[in-house]
Design a protein around this motif. Structure first.
Motif, PDB file in Angstrom:
ATOM      1  N   ARG A   1      23.485 -32.883  24.285  1.00 25.63           N
ATOM      2  CA  ARG A   1      24.416 -32.625  25.369  1.00 25.63           C
ATOM      3  C   ARG A   1      25.857 -32.583  24.879  1.00 25.63           C
ATOM      4  O   ARG A   1      26.744 -32.156  25.574  1.00 25.63           O
ATOM      5  N   ARG A   2      26.053 -33.128  23.671  1.00 19.11           N
ATOM      6  CA  ARG A   2      27.419 -33.454  23.286  1.00 19.11           C
ATOM      7  C   ARG A   2      28.285 -32.284  22.864  1.00 19.11           C
ATOM      8  O   ARG A   2      29.451 -32.262  23.130  1.00 19.11           O
TER       9      ARG A   2
ATOM     10  N   PHE B   1      20.826 -45.013  19.157  1.00 16.48           N
ATOM     11  CA  PHE B   1      20.570 -44.274  20.386  1.00 16.48           C
ATOM     12  C   PHE B   1      19.199 -43.610  20.372  1.00 16.48           C
ATOM     13  O   PHE B   1      18.576 -43.443  21.413  1.00 16.48           O
TER      14      PHE B   1
ATOM     15  N   ALA C   1      28.564 -43.123  21.484  1.00 16.53           N
ATOM     16  CA  ALA C   1      27.662 -42.119  20.922  1.00 16.53           C
ATOM     17  C   ALA C   1      28.451 -40.929  20.391  1.00 16.53           C
ATOM     18  O   ALA C   1      28.078 -40.324  19.395  1.00 16.53           O
ATOM     19  N   GLU C   2      29.545 -40.608  21.072  1.00 16.51           N
ATOM     20  CA  GLU C   2      30.278 -39.410  20.682  1.00 16.51           C
ATOM     21  C   GLU C   2      31.303 -39.641  19.587  1.00 16.51           C
ATOM     22  O   GLU C   2      31.758 -38.690  18.971  1.00 16.51           O
TER      23      GLU C   2
ATOM     24  N   GLY D   1      28.276 -43.913  26.135  1.00 16.57           N
ATOM     25  CA  GLY D   1      28.490 -42.496  25.892  1.00 16.57           C
ATOM     26  C   GLY D   1      29.666 -42.270  24.950  1.00 16.57           C
ATOM     27  O   GLY D   1      29.600 -41.450  24.035  1.00 16.57           O
TER      28      GLY D   1
ATOM     29  N   PHE E   1      31.916 -31.850  34.114  1.00 15.77           N
ATOM     30  CA  PHE E   1      30.588 -32.213  33.623  1.00 15.77           C
ATOM     31  C   PHE E   1      30.585 -32.315  32.106  1.00 15.77           C
ATOM     32  O   PHE E   1      29.977 -33.206  31.529  1.00 15.77           O
ATOM     33  N   SER E   2      31.253 -31.382  31.462  1.00 21.23           N
ATOM     34  CA  SER E   2      31.197 -31.363  29.995  1.00 21.23           C
ATOM     35  C   SER E   2      32.027 -32.484  29.385  1.00 21.23           C
ATOM     36  O   SER E   2      31.840 -32.834  28.230  1.00 21.23           O
ATOM     37  N   ALA E   3      32.943 -33.056  30.167  1.00 23.01           N
ATOM     38  CA  ALA E   3      33.835 -34.087  29.618  1.00 23.01           C
ATOM     39  C   ALA E   3      33.179 -35.458  29.568  1.00 23.01           C
ATOM     40  O   ALA E   3      33.647 -36.339  28.863  1.00 23.01           O
ATOM     41  N   VAL E   4      32.103 -35.644  30.314  1.00 22.81           N
ATOM     42  CA  VAL E   4      31.480 -36.975  30.358  1.00 22.81           C
ATOM     43  C   VAL E   4      30.749 -37.228  29.045  1.00 22.81           C
ATOM     44  O   VAL E   4      29.885 -36.457  28.667  1.00 22.81           O
ATOM     45  N   PRO E   5      31.126 -38.303  28.343  1.00 23.87           N
ATOM     46  CA  PRO E   5      30.448 -38.570  27.084  1.00 23.87           C
ATOM     47  C   PRO E   5      28.991 -38.923  27.348  1.00 23.87           C
ATOM     48  O   PRO E   5      28.678 -39.591  28.324  1.00 23.87           O
ATOM     49  N   SER E   6      28.125 -38.471  26.493  1.00 27.48           N
ATOM     50  CA  SER E   6      26.706 -38.685  26.728  1.00 27.48           C
ATOM     51  C   SER E   6      26.039 -39.282  25.505  1.00 27.48           C
ATOM     52  O   SER E   6      26.456 -39.048  24.381  1.00 27.48           O
ATOM     53  N   VAL E   7      24.992 -40.055  25.737  1.00 24.01           N
ATOM     54  CA  VAL E   7      24.253 -40.616  24.604  1.00 24.01           C
ATOM     55  C   VAL E   7      23.182 -39.653  24.104  1.00 24.01           C
ATOM     56  O   VAL E   7      22.545 -39.898  23.098  1.00 24.01           O
ATOM     57  N   GLU E   8      23.000 -38.561  24.832  1.00 26.46           N
ATOM     58  CA  GLU E   8      22.012 -37.592  24.363  1.00 26.46           C
ATOM     59  C   GLU E   8      22.689 -36.618  23.407  1.00 26.46           C
ATOM     60  O   GLU E   8      23.611 -35.922  23.796  1.00 26.46           O
TER      61      GLU E   8
ATOM     62  N   VAL F   1      38.008 -38.772  33.299  1.00 28.99           N
ATOM     63  CA  VAL F   1      37.138 -38.209  32.267  1.00 28.99           C
ATOM     64  C   VAL F   1      37.719 -37.007  31.535  1.00 28.99           C
ATOM     65  O   VAL F   1      37.531 -36.885  30.324  1.00 28.99           O
TER      66      VAL F   1
ATOM     67  N   ALA G   1      38.423 -37.154  27.598  1.00 28.15           N
ATOM     68  CA  ALA G   1      37.915 -36.186  26.635  1.00 28.15           C
ATOM     69  C   ALA G   1      39.035 -35.751  25.684  1.00 28.15           C
ATOM     70  O   ALA G   1      38.820 -35.631  24.474  1.00 28.15           O
TER      71      ALA G   1
ATOM     72  N   ARG H   1      21.724 -37.810  33.388  1.00 23.89           N
ATOM     73  CA  ARG H   1      22.310 -36.653  34.074  1.00 23.89           C
ATOM     74  C   ARG H   1      21.372 -35.465  33.887  1.00 23.89           C
ATOM     75  O   ARG H   1      20.810 -35.274  32.823  1.00 23.89           O
TER      76      ARG H   1
END
Lengths: 353, 350
Positions: A266-267, B247, B223-224, B220, A256-263, B191, B195, B265
């Motif tokens: 969350r990052r 964003f 963004a990161e 995503g 779950f933590s590995a998925v890059p997020s636009v929020e 994923v 990462a 999510r």
């Protein structure tokens, strides 16, 4: 609780590894190695995991597109593995599959009419006129018109091809669909269209889904329950909202933590796992995740963790089991504790050995 | 002075069916040490833009117009569009490194990892074989491959996908380029491995000060990792801004649609166990147009929830600055992109 439509117990699908002049079997790739779950009618189980974890093989084993080597699969009370000839054909009319790649799964030399009609003819469903009506109806349900019947797959875009693949699956009116990465090959703006279509069909036709994907957000959105696979086994399973809010297994937490997020909020809490997934031909002893697990202890290297179940949330992990016990069966408290235990970051982490 | 500056680039493919303008007037710039994300769906022209920078566009593709300026530390610029081939070869792999989606397309299966990294060094630097090999070892350590001495003598097939991508990154960095072009560098990876690689790229950028042009469809990932973002649609840039801005407040209807089409999510935090997600995902109707038949006017207008006719089908809108550093190719952008707007009735977009 209604009767499950599909019931899988200790499913094993091993592929032989052959070597030498005599092609003797020298080992086995344990693609699926003891998987159990059930899905009630009308519900959706999401199956997530990384490549090589066995999720696709699970889907294919249910339909016997690959032969399971152990365990049992029951569909509507009937033994799928023991079924032969006419019985198997009858079961397959009720169980269909949609594949990831709509470019590879549709025969380029066949018109859409033949692609859709093939199943109807094999299962002897209706007269020519009735078949046409069924095909038109299936296309309409997937947002296409009867004009598509006389065209070839290459005349359609990726999203439309996936609609054709879905029409092919529903035209024989099945009860159960295996959806194997149905949106992964599509563009982002098209993915949402196909997800919405699948959700609508589920409601209109009362379908039951096994939704296989590596896309965690889409799985959360579509599924009632979610199972996480790692190296041929389910390591955690729970109702979707529970799993995403309170993951207990270290692998689920890392995934779950590995998925890059636009929020932005969350990052920051990224758990970076070291190393790669080991080969399913030589799964590690004990807990299969232990070589990559930051919380691994002595017991994890030796003993395979049994399931710990709290309120329908099942997890296979020694550490999580202890935390659940400590929290007196409070899954939320145990999940919070697991999240604390997991180390964050990993810039200094070396690559695999 | 930006490190790389692209002005009005036009790259077209001349097929029997006619001229296909895959990149149609793209302007971009990247500052030293910064990461620019170039985002879009398949066929939008993002990869052709990248290949144009290195003049690696395969026939029948031709760079028809525009300039691509690469500056050195003193600010002196060369135009890669007109640069003579021998000098261009010094740029490829020397001043600009490349990372592709599938590591095996960049690795030769019959040479060892060490030979391949050393080759890149030997091509661009006046060093001995032994020095080049030493450099290869250093690079493997840099990209955090465990047991690098042993890995030097291994072949690509002996490595996992994530490790191969690390080797490709090592090759790209071996000559200390000013810029790395990374085309979907993590798309083929899982994923948890993605990462690791993103983490590595961020760390290397910080330590070496290499600028990165990151091409991806994954918002995503952008963004990161990115400082700035350019969104491409149908051969043109439709929106460009600092990542945090885009964003928080996307302004182009296409960007707004892309961001809204992803399920959030944990978006059902209030949903009880056993309850289903309510509502449908917001979609962008229709499909990405093929370059042979880009619509007239704004190329997004047939799919746009906010389109006004006939204005939007008339002239191609200009890319204008709607806020400091925030460029949008939509005349109505000022009215759009209020953060609330994303929550407006779904039938408008569905």
């Amino acid at each position: 609780m209604t009767q499950p439509l599909i019931e899988v117990a200790d499913l094993q699908t091993h592929f032989p590894v052959r070597k030498g002049l005599l092609r003797r079997v020298v080992g086995a790739v344990r693609a699926v190695d003891g998987v159990s779950f059930s899905i009630e009618k009308g519900r959706t189980l999401g199956l997530v995991g990384e490549s090589g974890c066995g999720k696709t093989t699970v889907g294919r084993s249910l339909l016997r597109l690959v032969e399971p080597t152990g365990g049992s699969v029951r569909f509507d009370g009937r033994d799928v593995r023991a079924a032969g000839g006419a019985e198997l054909r009858g079961l397959r009319r009720r169980m269909q599959i949609v594949f990831q790649d709509p470019y590879g799964s549709l025969n380029p030399r066949m018109k859409v009419r033949s692609i859709l009609e093939e199943g109807l003819i094999i299962h002897r469903l209706g007269t020519a006129a009735e078949r046409l009506e069924r095909m038109t109806r299936a296309l309409a349900r997937t947002g296409l018109t009867a004009a598509a019947l006389d065209r070839y797959p290459h005349e359609f875009s990726g999203g439309q091809r996936q609609r054709i693949a879905i029409a092919r699956a529903i035209v024989i009116e099945p009860d159960f669909l295996v959806l194997d990465e149905p949106i992964s090959a599509l563009d982002v703006s098209i993915q949402a269209q196909v997800v919405n279509l699948l959700v609508e069909l589920r409601e209109q036709l009362g379908l039951t889904y096994l939704f296989i994907s590596h896309d965690l957000s889409v799985v959360e959105y579509v599924s009632d329950d979610v199972a996480v696979m790692y190296l041929g086994r389910i390591v955690e399973r729970a109702p979707a909202a529970r799993l995403y809010a309170e993951p207990l297994h270290p692998y689920t937490l890392a995934l779950f933590s590995a998925v890059p997020s636009v929020e932005p909020d969350r990052r920051r809490r990224r758990i970076v796992l070291t190393g790669d997934v080991p080969s399913p031909a030589r799964p590690p002893a004990g807990c299969r995740f232990h070589p990559r697990c930051p919380l691994a202890e002595q017991v994890c290297r030796q003993t395979e963790p049994p399931a710990t179940v709290v309120d329908g949330h099942a997890v296979h992990c020694h550490v999580a089991a202890r935390e659940v016990e400590r929290a007196g069966g409070d899954a939320a408290a145990a999940a919070a504790r697991m999240a604390e235990l997991m180390p964050v970051g990993g810039a200094a982490a070396p690559a695999a050995t | 002075m930006p490190l790389l500056e692209i002005n009005n680039l036009v790259t077209a493919f001349h097929t029997p069916a006619g001229r296909v303008p895959a990149v149609d007037g793209v302007s971009l710039s990247i500052e030293r040490g910064k990461t620019l994300g170039l985002v879009g769906e398949s066929g939008c022209g993002k990869s052709v833009t990248a290949m144009s920078i290195l003049r690696l566009v395969a026939a029948p593709g031709v760079i028809e117009a525009g300039e691509i300026l690469l500056r050195d530390a003193t600010g002196a610029a060369v135009n890669l569009v007109t640069l003579a081939e021998p000098r261009l070869r010094e740029v490829r792999g020397g001043r600009i490194g490349m990372i592709f989606q599938e590591p095996m397309t960049s690795l030769n299966p019959v040479f060892t990892i060490g030979d391949q990294i050393a080759e890149a060094v030997l091509l661009h630097r006046d060093v001995s074989r032994a020095e080049a090999r030493g450099r290869a070892l250093e690079m493997l350590e840099l990209v955090r491959i465990a047991d690098p001495k042993r890995r030097l003598d291994e072949y690509p097939h002996q490595l996992s996908g994530g490790m191969r991508q690390r080797v490709v990154i090592a090759m790209a960095l071996a000559c200390e380029p000013d810029l790395i072009i990374a085309d979907e560098p993590t798309t083929a990876l899982d994923v948890t491995i993605q990462a690791q690689i993103l983490d590595l790229l961020a760390d290397l950028r910080q330590r070496l000060g290499t600028a990165i042009l990151l091409i991806t469809h994954d918002l995503g990932v952008v963004a990161e990792t990115c400082d700035d973002v350019a969104v491409m649609y149908a051969g043109r840039i439709v929106e460009q801004a600092p990542a945090a801005t885009i964003f928080a407040r996307p302004r182009h209807p296409y960007t707004i649609g892309l961001l809204a089409a992803r399920p959030e999510r944990g978006g059902h935090a209030g949903r009880k166990a056993g309850e289903r997600a309510t509502g449908r995902l917001r979609t962008i109707p229709g499909m990405v147009p093929a370059p042979q038949n880009f619509p007239a006017g704004c190329r997004f207008h047939p799919r746009c929830a906010f389109a006004r006719l006939p204005e939007c089908a008339g002239a191609m809108p200009e890319l204008r600055e709607v806020a400091t550093g925030h460029f949008v190719r939509c005349p109505y952008a000022d009215a759009l992109g209020e953060p609330r707007r994303l929550d407006e009735p779904r039938e408008q977009i569905a």
